[in-house]
Design a protein around this motif. Structure first.
Motif, PDB file in Angstrom:
ATOM      1  N   ALA A 143      -8.669  -2.551   9.555  1.00 49.51           N
ATOM      2  CA  ALA A 143      -9.686  -1.509   9.380  1.00 49.51           C
ATOM      3  C   ALA A 143      -9.743  -0.587  10.591  1.00 49.51           C
ATOM      4  O   ALA A 143     -10.054   0.606  10.458  1.00 49.51           O
ATOM      5  CB  ALA A 143     -11.055  -2.142   9.134  1.00 49.51           C
ATOM      6  N   ALA A 144      -9.442  -1.118  11.771  1.00 51.56           N
ATOM      7  CA  ALA A 144      -9.464  -0.303  12.987  1.00 51.56           C
ATOM      8  C   ALA A 144      -8.416   0.817  12.925  1.00 51.56           C
ATOM      9  O   ALA A 144      -8.547   1.824  13.620  1.00 51.56           O
ATOM     10  CB  ALA A 144      -9.227  -1.174  14.218  1.00 51.56           C
ATOM     11  N   ALA A 145      -7.400   0.656  12.078  1.00 51.33           N
ATOM     12  CA  ALA A 145      -6.402   1.716  11.915  1.00 51.33           C
ATOM     13  C   ALA A 145      -7.026   2.989  11.367  1.00 51.33           C
ATOM     14  O   ALA A 145      -6.474   4.081  11.535  1.00 51.33           O
ATOM     15  CB  ALA A 145      -5.284   1.239  10.992  1.00 51.33           C
ATOM     16  N   PHE A 146      -8.195   2.865  10.735  1.00 51.42           N
ATOM     17  CA  PHE A 146      -8.886   4.029  10.168  1.00 51.42           C
ATOM     18  C   PHE A 146     -10.055   4.494  11.039  1.00 51.42           C
ATOM     19  O   PHE A 146     -10.769   5.411  10.657  1.00 51.42           O
ATOM     20  CB  PHE A 146      -9.408   3.694   8.767  1.00 51.42           C
ATOM     21  CG  PHE A 146      -8.319   3.457   7.761  1.00 51.42           C
ATOM     22  CD1 PHE A 146      -7.734   4.523   7.101  1.00 51.42           C
ATOM     23  CD2 PHE A 146      -7.864   2.172   7.491  1.00 51.42           C
ATOM     24  CE1 PHE A 146      -6.722   4.321   6.170  1.00 51.42           C
ATOM     25  CE2 PHE A 146      -6.857   1.956   6.571  1.00 51.42           C
ATOM     26  CZ  PHE A 146      -6.279   3.027   5.907  1.00 51.42           C
ATOM     27  N   TYR A 147     -10.217   3.880  12.200  1.00 47.57           N
ATOM     28  CA  TYR A 147     -11.356   4.202  13.056  1.00 47.57           C
ATOM     29  C   TYR A 147     -11.285   5.661  13.521  1.00 47.57           C
ATOM     30  O   TYR A 147     -10.264   6.097  14.055  1.00 47.57           O
ATOM     31  CB  TYR A 147     -11.370   3.264  14.269  1.00 47.57           C
ATOM     32  CG  TYR A 147     -12.594   3.398  15.149  1.00 47.57           C
ATOM     33  CD1 TYR A 147     -13.838   2.983  14.700  1.00 47.57           C
ATOM     34  CD2 TYR A 147     -12.504   3.942  16.418  1.00 47.57           C
ATOM     35  CE1 TYR A 147     -14.963   3.101  15.499  1.00 47.57           C
ATOM     36  CE2 TYR A 147     -13.619   4.062  17.226  1.00 47.57           C
ATOM     37  CZ  TYR A 147     -14.847   3.640  16.756  1.00 47.57           C
ATOM     38  OH  TYR A 147     -15.971   3.761  17.550  1.00 47.57           O
ATOM     39  N   GLU A 148     -12.355   6.407  13.275  1.00 52.11           N
ATOM     40  CA  GLU A 148     -12.428   7.830  13.621  1.00 52.11           C
ATOM     41  C   GLU A 148     -11.279   8.637  13.021  1.00 52.11           C
ATOM     42  O   GLU A 148     -10.917   9.698  13.515  1.00 52.11           O
ATOM     43  CB  GLU A 148     -12.469   8.013  15.147  1.00 52.11           C
ATOM     44  CG  GLU A 148     -13.698   7.381  15.792  1.00 52.11           C
ATOM     45  CD  GLU A 148     -13.708   7.498  17.312  1.00 52.11           C
ATOM     46  OE1 GLU A 148     -14.792   7.403  17.908  1.00 52.11           O
ATOM     47  OE2 GLU A 148     -12.621   7.679  17.914  1.00 52.11           O
ATOM     48  N   ILE A 188      -2.824   2.152   0.069  1.00 49.52           N
ATOM     49  CA  ILE A 188      -2.828   0.711  -0.208  1.00 49.52           C
ATOM     50  C   ILE A 188      -3.643  -0.028   0.846  1.00 49.52           C
ATOM     51  O   ILE A 188      -4.449  -0.916   0.545  1.00 49.52           O
ATOM     52  CB  ILE A 188      -1.383   0.177  -0.258  1.00 49.52           C
ATOM     53  CG1 ILE A 188      -0.639   0.783  -1.450  1.00 49.52           C
ATOM     54  CG2 ILE A 188      -1.354  -1.341  -0.330  1.00 49.52           C
ATOM     55  CD1 ILE A 188       0.862   0.537  -1.442  1.00 49.52           C
ATOM     56  N   ALA A 189      -3.466   0.364   2.111  1.00 53.01           N
ATOM     57  CA  ALA A 189      -4.180  -0.287   3.210  1.00 53.01           C
ATOM     58  C   ALA A 189      -5.683  -0.030   3.123  1.00 53.01           C
ATOM     59  O   ALA A 189      -6.496  -0.938   3.358  1.00 53.01           O
ATOM     60  CB  ALA A 189      -3.639   0.219   4.546  1.00 53.01           C
ATOM     61  N   LEU A 190      -6.068   1.194   2.787  1.00 50.59           N
ATOM     62  CA  LEU A 190      -7.489   1.523   2.701  1.00 50.59           C
ATOM     63  C   LEU A 190      -8.158   0.743   1.581  1.00 50.59           C
ATOM     64  O   LEU A 190      -9.288   0.255   1.731  1.00 50.59           O
ATOM     65  CB  LEU A 190      -7.659   3.028   2.498  1.00 50.59           C
ATOM     66  CG  LEU A 190      -9.104   3.550   2.447  1.00 50.59           C
ATOM     67  CD1 LEU A 190      -9.886   3.178   3.697  1.00 50.59           C
ATOM     68  CD2 LEU A 190      -9.108   5.070   2.241  1.00 50.59           C
ATOM     69  N   GLU A 191      -7.481   0.627   0.442  1.00 54.34           N
ATOM     70  CA  GLU A 191      -8.030  -0.166  -0.658  1.00 54.34           C
ATOM     71  C   GLU A 191      -8.263  -1.611  -0.223  1.00 54.34           C
ATOM     72  O   GLU A 191      -9.306  -2.210  -0.507  1.00 54.34           O
ATOM     73  CB  GLU A 191      -7.075  -0.112  -1.856  1.00 54.34           C
ATOM     74  CG  GLU A 191      -7.385  -1.088  -2.977  1.00 54.34           C
ATOM     75  CD  GLU A 191      -8.630  -0.761  -3.793  1.00 54.34           C
ATOM     76  OE1 GLU A 191      -8.966  -1.530  -4.697  1.00 54.34           O
ATOM     77  OE2 GLU A 191      -9.285   0.274  -3.504  1.00 54.34           O
ATOM     78  N   GLY A 205       2.694   4.131   9.003  1.00 52.57           N
ATOM     79  CA  GLY A 205       2.559   4.109   7.553  1.00 52.57           C
ATOM     80  C   GLY A 205       3.909   4.238   6.870  1.00 52.57           C
ATOM     81  O   GLY A 205       4.221   3.517   5.912  1.00 52.57           O
ATOM     82  N   TRP A 206       4.732   5.173   7.374  1.00 54.57           N
ATOM     83  CA  TRP A 206       6.091   5.343   6.843  1.00 54.57           C
ATOM     84  C   TRP A 206       6.897   4.055   7.011  1.00 54.57           C
ATOM     85  O   TRP A 206       7.606   3.617   6.090  1.00 54.57           O
ATOM     86  CB  TRP A 206       6.788   6.493   7.572  1.00 54.57           C
ATOM     87  CG  TRP A 206       8.239   6.650   7.229  1.00 54.57           C
ATOM     88  CD1 TRP A 206       8.769   7.360   6.193  1.00 54.57           C
ATOM     89  CD2 TRP A 206       9.351   6.043   7.901  1.00 54.57           C
ATOM     90  NE1 TRP A 206      10.131   7.245   6.180  1.00 54.57           N
ATOM     91  CE2 TRP A 206      10.520   6.444   7.215  1.00 54.57           C
ATOM     92  CE3 TRP A 206       9.462   5.212   9.018  1.00 54.57           C
ATOM     93  CZ2 TRP A 206      11.789   6.039   7.614  1.00 54.57           C
ATOM     94  CZ3 TRP A 206      10.727   4.802   9.427  1.00 54.57           C
ATOM     95  CH2 TRP A 206      11.876   5.206   8.727  1.00 54.57           C
ATOM     96  N   LEU A 207       6.791   3.434   8.184  1.00 53.25           N
ATOM     97  CA  LEU A 207       7.565   2.231   8.481  1.00 53.25           C
ATOM     98  C   LEU A 207       7.151   1.080   7.565  1.00 53.25           C
ATOM     99  O   LEU A 207       8.003   0.350   7.034  1.00 53.25           O
ATOM    100  CB  LEU A 207       7.376   1.847   9.949  1.00 53.25           C
ATOM    101  CG  LEU A 207       8.246   0.722  10.499  1.00 53.25           C
ATOM    102  CD1 LEU A 207       9.723   1.091  10.398  1.00 53.25           C
ATOM    103  CD2 LEU A 207       7.865   0.421  11.948  1.00 53.25           C
ATOM    104  N   HIS A 208       5.850   0.901   7.355  1.00 55.52           N
ATOM    105  CA  HIS A 208       5.380  -0.131   6.436  1.00 55.52           C
ATOM    106  C   HIS A 208       5.968   0.073   5.039  1.00 55.52           C
ATOM    107  O   HIS A 208       6.328  -0.896   4.361  1.00 55.52           O
ATOM    108  CB  HIS A 208       3.854  -0.084   6.330  1.00 55.52           C
ATOM    109  CG  HIS A 208       3.126  -0.901   7.358  1.00 55.52           C
ATOM    110  ND1 HIS A 208       3.291  -2.273   7.474  1.00 55.52           N
ATOM    111  CD2 HIS A 208       2.195  -0.547   8.288  1.00 55.52           C
ATOM    112  CE1 HIS A 208       2.500  -2.724   8.440  1.00 55.52           C
ATOM    113  NE2 HIS A 208       1.837  -1.703   8.946  1.00 55.52           N
ATOM    114  N   PHE A 209       6.050   1.313   4.615  1.00 54.82           N
ATOM    115  CA  PHE A 209       6.498   1.583   3.249  1.00 54.82           C
ATOM    116  C   PHE A 209       7.967   1.238   3.038  1.00 54.82           C
ATOM    117  O   PHE A 209       8.390   1.032   1.893  1.00 54.82           O
ATOM    118  CB  PHE A 209       6.257   3.059   2.889  1.00 54.82           C
ATOM    119  CG  PHE A 209       6.381   3.333   1.412  1.00 54.82           C
ATOM    120  CD1 PHE A 209       5.298   3.148   0.571  1.00 54.82           C
ATOM    121  CD2 PHE A 209       7.585   3.760   0.861  1.00 54.82           C
ATOM    122  CE1 PHE A 209       5.409   3.380  -0.799  1.00 54.82           C
ATOM    123  CE2 PHE A 209       7.701   4.002  -0.503  1.00 54.82           C
ATOM    124  CZ  PHE A 209       6.608   3.805  -1.334  1.00 54.82           C
TER     125      PHE A 209
END
Length: 283
Positions: free
Chosen positions: A163-168, A223-226, A263-267
C-alpha cells in the motif's frame, strides 16, 4: 513481436549496469533480466503496444475483473498520439486479441477496427488522454474490492509495504461520484485529477490507474491497487486499528517499489505466463 530473455554480450551487460534506474536491476553483468525494448519503426512499437494491451486484458480476466461490458484499457498509438487503442465493446477480457482491438480518436470515432467503443470508456479515457499528453496508458474495471473501497470516499492508508507504493501517489475524486459517465462534460471534470499520480479512487465508482511509461505499468498497478483495497477492507473488518507505515518509510517504499518502471517489471512475469498459456491472444 515477442520479447526474449537471452544472455547479453559482455558489452551489453556493462551498458545495462551503467544504465541502472532501479535497485532491482542486477549489478552483476551477464545475468538474464528483462530489458525495456527499443524500436526501429512506429509499426514495430505499435505492434508491441497492442500485444501488451491485449495481455493486460487477459490478465484482468485471470484476476476476475470482468463485469459485463464494463472495463476499459487504453494505450496511445506511438505514431499518432491523438489516437488510442482500446478493447472492443462487449467482448470479454478473455477474448480480446490483437485482431479485435479498435483505434479511437478523442471524439470517440473508431478509425480502425470493426467493433464499437464503450461510451463510458471513451468519455473518461479520451478526456484523460486529451487533458494529459504525457499519460500513455490507462486502466479501469468494475472490481469487487476497489468499488467497495471507493464507496468510503477516502484514500488508501499505508498499512503495508504494498500500500505504501501508492502513498501520496493517488487521489480520491468526488466529482461526478456515482453518476455513470456518459456525458463528455463529466469526463473532463474527472480528468483534471489525474495529473502527477498513478492512481485514482473515484468515489462510488471504482479505481483507475494511469502511466506515462507503458500499458504494462498501468495494468500492474491496477492489479496492485485492487489487492491493496482488499487488504485494507479485510484489516478494517477485524475491528482493530491497523498500524500505519510511517511517512518517511512510506515514501522510501514508494520511491523504490512504486515507480512506473517497477510496475512494468512486475508485469513481465504476467506477460511470460500469458505467452506460454494463451498464445491465441496474439492472433
Amino acid at each position: 513481436m515477442q520479447d526474449t530473455m537471452e544472455s547479453p554480450s559482455a558489452g551489453q551487460a556493462d551498458a545495462q549496469v551503467r544504465k541502472r534506474i532501479s535497485v532491482y536491476q542486477p549489478t552483476q553483468p551477464g545475468l538474464i533480466f528483462p530489458e525495456i525494448p527499443t524500436f526501429a519503426t512506429h509499426a514495430e512499437e505499435r505492434q508491441h503496444r497492442k500485444e501488451r494491451l491485449v495481455a493486460a486484458c487477459r490478465a484482468f480476466a485471470l484476476q476476475g475483473f470482468d463485469y459485463g461490458f464494463a472495463g476499459h484499457l487504453t494505450v496511445r498509438d506511438p505514431e499518432f498520439p491523438e489516437l488510442y487503442w482500446t478493447n472492443p465493446m462487449c467482448v470479454h477480457f478473455s477474448n480480446v486479441r490483437v485482431s479485435n482491438l479498435i483505434l479511437v480518436d478523442h471524439a470517440g470515432k473508431v478509425v480502425e477496427g470493426a467493433y464499437a467503443v464503450n461510451r463510458a470508456g471513451f468519455v473518461l479515457h479520451a478526456a484523460v488522454h486529451e487533458k494529459h499528453p504525457d499519460i500513455l496508458a490507462m486502466c479501469h474495471a468494475h472490481t469487487v474490492y476497489g468499488t467497495a473501497f471507493a464507496a468510503l470516499g477516502r484514500p488508501l492508508d499505508p498499512i503495508t509495504q504494498d500500500a505504501a507504493a501508492f502513498y501520496e501517489d493517488h487521489v480520491v475524486i468526488k466529482s461526478e461520484a456515482g453518476q455513470v459517465a456518459v456525458e463528455e462534460r463529466a469526463g473532463f471534470t474527472v480528468a483534471d485529477w489525474f495529473k502527477g499520480v498513478k492512481a485514482a479512487i473515484h468515489q462510488n465508482h471504482g479505481i483507475f490507474t494511469c502511466s506515462t511509461h507503458s500499458i504494462e505499468s498501468a495494468a500492474f498497478w491496477f492489479i496492485a491497487l485492487e489487492r491493496c483495497c482488499q487488504q485494507q477492507l479485510l484489516v478494517e473488518a477485524t475491528g482493530h486499528k491497523p498500524v500505519m507505515v510511517p511517512p518517511d518509510k512510506s515514501r522510501f517504499s514508494r520511491d523504490n517499489v512504486g515507480s512506473d518502471y517497477i510496475g512494468w517489471l512486475h508485469f513481465q512475469t504476467i506477460w511470460d505466463q500469458l505467452v506460454r498459456t494463451q498464445p491465441d491472444m496474439l492472433d
